[in-house]
Design a protein around this motif. Structure first.
Motif, PDB file in Angstrom:
ATOM      1  N   TYR A 119       2.658  -6.393  -8.367  1.00  0.00           N
ATOM      2  CA  TYR A 119       1.251  -6.089  -8.093  1.00  0.00           C
ATOM      3  C   TYR A 119       0.357  -6.759  -9.127  1.00  0.00           C
ATOM      4  O   TYR A 119       0.705  -6.831 -10.313  1.00  0.00           O
ATOM      5  N   LYS A 120      -0.829  -7.220  -8.684  1.00  0.00           N
ATOM      6  CA  LYS A 120      -1.854  -7.664  -9.618  1.00  0.00           C
ATOM      7  C   LYS A 120      -2.527  -6.412 -10.174  1.00  0.00           C
ATOM      8  O   LYS A 120      -3.144  -5.650  -9.426  1.00  0.00           O
ATOM      9  N   ASP A 122      -4.873  -4.255 -13.072  1.00  0.00           N
ATOM     10  CA  ASP A 122      -5.982  -4.265 -14.028  1.00  0.00           C
ATOM     11  C   ASP A 122      -5.869  -3.005 -14.875  1.00  0.00           C
ATOM     12  O   ASP A 122      -6.192  -1.900 -14.424  1.00  0.00           O
ATOM     13  N   SER A 127      -6.124  -0.029 -11.782  1.00  0.00           N
ATOM     14  CA  SER A 127      -6.092  -0.292 -10.350  1.00  0.00           C
ATOM     15  C   SER A 127      -5.253  -1.539 -10.069  1.00  0.00           C
ATOM     16  O   SER A 127      -5.016  -2.360 -10.965  1.00  0.00           O
ATOM     17  N   ASN A 129      -4.833  -4.865  -7.314  1.00  0.00           N
ATOM     18  CA  ASN A 129      -5.624  -5.684  -6.405  1.00  0.00           C
ATOM     19  C   ASN A 129      -4.763  -6.040  -5.196  1.00  0.00           C
ATOM     20  O   ASN A 129      -3.848  -6.849  -5.289  1.00  0.00           O
ATOM     21  N   GLY A 130      -5.038  -5.401  -4.072  1.00  0.00           N
ATOM     22  CA  GLY A 130      -4.290  -5.683  -2.858  1.00  0.00           C
ATOM     23  C   GLY A 130      -2.932  -5.005  -2.825  1.00  0.00           C
ATOM     24  O   GLY A 130      -2.592  -4.182  -3.667  1.00  0.00           O
TER      25      GLY A 130
END
Length: 455
Positions: A119-120, A122, A127, A129-130
């Motif tokens: 997962y990307k 943050d 969170s 991203n996508g």
């Protein structure tokens, strides 16, 4: 008057500490903590928490089975830890154990019974991203369900994945090409890899759930959960054999690593714990391997000890080591022992430590039965597994405190030395600095209270 002032200050200090350090109480008897250690319950009501990991911002990430990945902000002062602002960052009930976060806090890895996702991430916003990208697949089995992940800090772009057997004694795992009961190496930047595409680090491991990389030398270690209900020459010997194993796999970056691709015995060979209870044991010793062939198994013992890689240490059967974490200098290896399910006298159910030397190896020899030293245990294992915590994931925060998840009770504990000192002693300096800052702030507050007392 002075005594009255000092007494008042002490009371105020105690009340302030109590108010700022919420206390949670377990539904079972308080854990037993070894001398020199402290343990506090800091989270409850989680859904079968397993893997733990801290990101680069100090947030604690938790795999909750049947739910996904949750995150906590950590508010702390020494041993007084408060987990706050819980947030679900990945909603996926199939995620069940493995978790890793890149050092820059931008990539999150997690596993299901069949796949590894990337997962990307943050860490500032807590969170992703996508949706996650599937980077490894083809791992489903009917037996073991965990797929432990270890992102190497010593070898660039190497992700280790441990996959267990398809059943208790999985005879298909004698074929290295099948992929069961193995640890394989992957490039995490690539997508769509099958498990059998990975480079084999080790095989013949029934269920090596625990994985760790030595922070100094880079040696890779695994803790193997051995088979249940073992028989030899028609006799049941499962109460005290075979042993759980701590296995060494060498250094990933070493092109001459002689341990790469070694077979560690399963499903033909198993570690000895109590040789006196093994029929026709002959001269077998603790830490060696024995065979369980249908007939004349003792004739195959020589094969097990010459053609298979022996464990570096063995542990009491049924203790079920789940996670491994070294301290900063690699002098101590901490293990979560989830505990037995089919042993007459329950064992495990603890967090324990193994001492390591400057050579990157355990200080105890391979025949030792006392390498493990418990630091956090259930006070009455006779009530286990029903009324006790069951250790699963382990993770260090930046202040040298060790966190432990208990999947059976939905809890998280934090473990320190007495008086909140860092358990990882090499991070004590930073923890001491924080302590001095907190002490100075408290003294300033108390000074103001003294003036208020006289006004």
């Amino acid at each position: 008057m002075l005594n009255q002032i000092l007494f008042t200050l002490a009371v105020l200090q105690a009340r302030a500490a109590a108010a700022n350090c919420p206390s949670l109480t377990a539904s079972y008897p308080a854990p037993s903590v070894a001398s020199g250690y402290e343990a506090r319950l800091v989270a409850q009501n989680l859904n079968k928490p397993r893997g733990l990991s801290f990101d680069n911002k100090g947030n604690l990430l938790v795999v909750e089975r049947e739910k996904g990945i949750s995150a906590f902000k950590v508010d702390s002062s020494d041993s007084c830890v408060s987990l706050q602002d819980k947030k679900t960052i990945v909603e996926d009930g199939s995620l069940n154990h493995g978790i890793e976060v890149s050092d820059d806090g931008k990539t999150l890895y997690a596993s299901t019974i069949d796949e590894v996702f990337k997962y990307k991430y943050d860490s500032g916003k807590l969170s992703v991203n996508g949706k996650g990208e599937s980077i490894i697949n083809g791992m489903r089995t009917d037996g073991t369900v965990t797929r432990t992940l270890l992102l190497s800090r010593k070898s660039k772009n190497k992700l280790l994945v441990s996959r267990g057997s398809d059943e208790n004694i999985d005879l298909s795992s004698v074929d290295i090409n099948g992929g069961e009961s193995q640890i394989r190496i992957f490039d995490p930047s690539k997508a769509g890899q099958k498990f059998t595409d990975g480079e084999t680090l080790a095989w013949g491991l029934r269920n090596a759930v625990g994985l760790a990389e030595h922070p100094d030398g880079g040696g890779v270690w695994s803790a193997d959960n051995n088979a249940d209900n073992i028989e030899r020459n028609g006799m049941e010997i499962h109460e005290n054999n075979p042993a759980e194993e701590l296995n060494y796999h060498g250094v990933l970056s070493d092109d001459q690593n002689s341990l790469k691709n070694k077979n560690y015995g399963y499903p033909l060979c198993y570690g000895v714990w109590e040789p006196s209870e093994i029929p026709s044991a002959g001269r077998l010793e603790v830490g060696q391997q024995f065979a369980i062939a249908a007939e004349n198994a003792s004739n195959q013992d020589a094969f097990c000890n010459s053609d298979r890689q022996a464990p570096r240490l063995v542990f009491q059967p049924h203790t079920s080591p789940i996670d491994l974490k070294f301290d900063t200098k690699g002098e101590n290896l901490y293990l979560s022992l989830r505990g037995s399910w089919n042993k007459e006298d329950p064992v495990g159910y603890s967090v324990s430590v193994v001492k390591f030397g400057s050579d990157g190896q355990p200080t105890e020899g391979s025949t030792s039965t006392s390498a493990l030293s418990p630091i956090l245990s259930n006070s009455n294992t006779d009530e286990c597994p029903g009324s006790c915590f069951r250790p699963a994931g382990l993770a260090w925060d930046k202040k040298g405190r060790l966190y432990m998840s208990s999947d059976a009770t939905g809890e998280i504990y934090v473990i320190t030395q007495s008086s909140g000192k860092a358990l990882d002693t090499h991070l004590r300096a930073s923890a001491a600095s924080s302590t001095r800052q907190n002490t100075a702030a408290m003294l300033a507050t108390l000074t103001a209270l003294v003036f208020a007392y006289f006004l």
